[in-house]
Design a protein around this motif. Sequence first.
Motif, PDB file in Angstrom:
ATOM      1  N   ARG A 289       0.826  -1.215   0.000  1.00  0.00           N
ATOM      2  CA  ARG A 289       0.000   0.000   0.000  1.00  0.00           C
ATOM      3  C   ARG A 289       0.855   1.258   0.000  1.00  0.00           C
ATOM      4  N   TYR A 290       2.062   1.153   0.539  1.00  0.00           N
ATOM      5  CA  TYR A 290       2.976   2.305   0.633  1.00  0.00           C
ATOM      6  C   TYR A 290       4.118   2.221  -0.372  1.00  0.00           C
ATOM      7  N   ASP A 291       3.980   1.368  -1.368  1.00  0.00           N
ATOM      8  CA  ASP A 291       4.993   1.222  -2.428  1.00  0.00           C
ATOM      9  C   ASP A 291       6.379   0.877  -1.873  1.00  0.00           C
ATOM     10  N   GLY A 292       6.419   0.027  -0.875  1.00  0.00           N
ATOM     11  CA  GLY A 292       7.683  -0.406  -0.302  1.00  0.00           C
ATOM     12  C   GLY A 292       7.964  -1.870  -0.633  1.00  0.00           C
ATOM     13  N   TRP A 293       8.999  -2.392  -0.027  1.00  0.00           N
ATOM     14  CA  TRP A 293       9.328  -3.798  -0.192  1.00  0.00           C
ATOM     15  C   TRP A 293      10.024  -4.302   1.062  1.00  0.00           C
TER      16      TRP A 293
END
Length: 77
Positions: free
Chosen positions: A69-73
Motif C-alpha cells: 500500500r505504501y509502495d515499499g518492499w
Amino acid sequence: MKYLLVFAERDDAEAVAETLGEWFPELGVPRVVRETLAGEDDAEDAQWLVVVEGLDAGRLAKVDELIERYDGWREAE
C-alpha cells in the motif's frame, strides 16, 4: 529473523511502523532509520527503513499487503 521494510518516503515508513506497533503490540513499535545509498551524492535519494524482528510466516502476508500500500518492499537481513 530481522526484516527491513524499505520505503522512499519518511512519512510512509513512520505510518507503517505505527501500524505494525498497533497490529503486533508484543513486538513494540519498530525502529525507523534512514539509509543513505552507497555512492549517492544526493541525500534526497536516501531510503527509509522500518526494522522489524519477531515476525512469523503467518504474519508476513499481512505485513506484505501493508508494505504494498505504501509502495515499499521487504528484505530479510
